[in-house]
Write a protein that holds these residues in place. Sequence first.
Motif, PDB file in Angstrom:
ATOM      1  N   ARG A   1      60.363 -70.740 -16.484  1.00 47.03           N
ATOM      2  CA  ARG A   1      60.403 -71.835 -15.503  1.00 47.03           C
ATOM      3  C   ARG A   1      61.004 -71.397 -14.169  1.00 47.03           C
ATOM      4  NH1 ARG A   1      62.989 -76.907 -18.567  1.00 47.03           N
ATOM      5  NH2 ARG A   1      62.545 -77.855 -16.527  1.00 47.03           N
TER       6      ARG A   1
ATOM      7  N   HIS B   1      60.833 -69.402 -10.866  1.00 44.81           N
ATOM      8  CA  HIS B   1      59.721 -68.889 -10.072  1.00 44.81           C
ATOM      9  C   HIS B   1      60.017 -67.470  -9.584  1.00 44.81           C
ATOM     10  CE1 HIS B   1      57.651 -72.709 -10.111  1.00 44.81           C
ATOM     11  NE2 HIS B   1      58.745 -73.327  -9.682  1.00 44.81           N
ATOM     12  N   TRP B   2      58.954 -66.689  -9.450  1.00 41.12           N
ATOM     13  CA  TRP B   2      59.083 -65.342  -8.899  1.00 41.12           C
ATOM     14  C   TRP B   2      59.710 -65.380  -7.514  1.00 41.12           C
ATOM     15  CZ3 TRP B   2      58.704 -61.221 -11.842  1.00 41.12           C
ATOM     16  CH2 TRP B   2      57.882 -61.233 -12.965  1.00 41.12           C
ATOM     17  N   LYS B   3      59.322 -66.370  -6.719  1.00 43.94           N
ATOM     18  CA  LYS B   3      59.831 -66.450  -5.349  1.00 43.94           C
ATOM     19  C   LYS B   3      61.323 -66.780  -5.307  1.00 43.94           C
ATOM     20  CE  LYS B   3      58.344 -71.278  -4.784  1.00 43.94           C
ATOM     21  NZ  LYS B   3      57.456 -72.191  -4.022  1.00 43.94           N
ATOM     22  N   GLU B   4      61.862 -67.174  -6.445  1.00 44.20           N
ATOM     23  CA  GLU B   4      63.301 -67.433  -6.521  1.00 44.20           C
ATOM     24  C   GLU B   4      64.060 -66.200  -7.013  1.00 44.20           C
ATOM     25  OE1 GLU B   4      62.948 -72.192  -7.704  1.00 44.20           O
ATOM     26  OE2 GLU B   4      63.206 -70.674  -9.272  1.00 44.20           O
TER      27      GLU B   4
END
Length: 392
Positions: A260, A262-265
């Motif tokens: 859950r 995100h990659w961008k996080e």
Amino acid sequence: MSKDACNKTDETVTSTQQLNNSTIDSDTSRRITSLRFLLIVLVVFIHNCYTPQLIQKIMDNGGIAPVFVENSFGHWVKIFITFGISRCAVPLFFMFSAFLQAKKNDSYLVLLKKRAKSLLLPYVLWMSLLAFFYGGLKLIVARIAPQFLGQPENTCLTWTVLDWVHKVFGYKPKPDGSGFDLPEFAVQFWFVRDLLILVVVSPVIKALIKKFPAGFFALAFAIFIIPVRVYFVETTAFFFYIAGLYWGMYDVPLFHKIDRIHWKEIVPLFVVSVIFAFTLGGGEHTTSHNFMVIFSCVIVIKLSAVIVRKEKLYSICSYLAGFSFFLFAIHDPLVNGYTSKLWIWFFPMRSTFWSLCQYFIPTFLTIVIGTGIGIVIKKICPPLFRALNGGR
């Protein structure tokens, strides 16, 4: 319904619940399997990495340092791979091992028997092989061609009992008083050493987890993050083994929770933590570095979801997983030591380009050669392979 029938029904339900609690679901099993060989590849990258600090250490120990020229770009490539993402490898192995132990929930005697076969036996076999490699082989060379040895008089016949302890187990105080060195014969075997110790004391750890579930985890996390030295095992081993027991004992949906994120996080967090840890944060074994280790673990666990979705890729990873321990054991110094030195002999690190070539190509060769040796031994002598591979 009679009282006896009700009791039998309750017993059946309880037994079924216990069975379900000890069962590892297919997705979790596949995702752990998908990472086993990849994590060993990252370990190989850790052990084939020339840096200014390593060059200085070679010189301090009286060795001849190789030619080494590298700019900041090459330096940061190694930082992000060897000192960054690769640092998740051993922690995740501790966590996976503890998780599987908790889920199987074997009796203590059965657990010790299993670990004697999967950990203690290969430890003894590999250390015996390395003792011949370092000791017996040097005796032969000292008799035939002593001119090729830096200290031909320093052989296994002159080693003291403490020398043997340091070489096999590594419990030698560091000069700066920060703890104990790793096994001199093969530094990577500290993982097996510490895992054996943690398995032996696991009943105490599990009792503390059940008695103080929140408080004990908070303590273990604080010890890792601060960090505080745990002298009977490495601090990293202590925390991630405990985390794995929590994961298994309380059926935490770890993969689902991490998916859950995100990659961008997580990727920016990892990048920032690497840069901070190796500029202002003080480098390895610091608070900022240990947060970076956690972020790297999250990234690699997320990557496992990508691997299992691609069936062909997963089938390759699943096959290679059977050779992960063998590659772990043989890669250093038996393979990596020679591939790296031979490469430098022919292609000195006279620029960043050749420095990065030395970083990637011998590492790739070590992985291929080490795995290849395992495949050959498994085909021609399966019992020997199983013994060296811990029955895997």
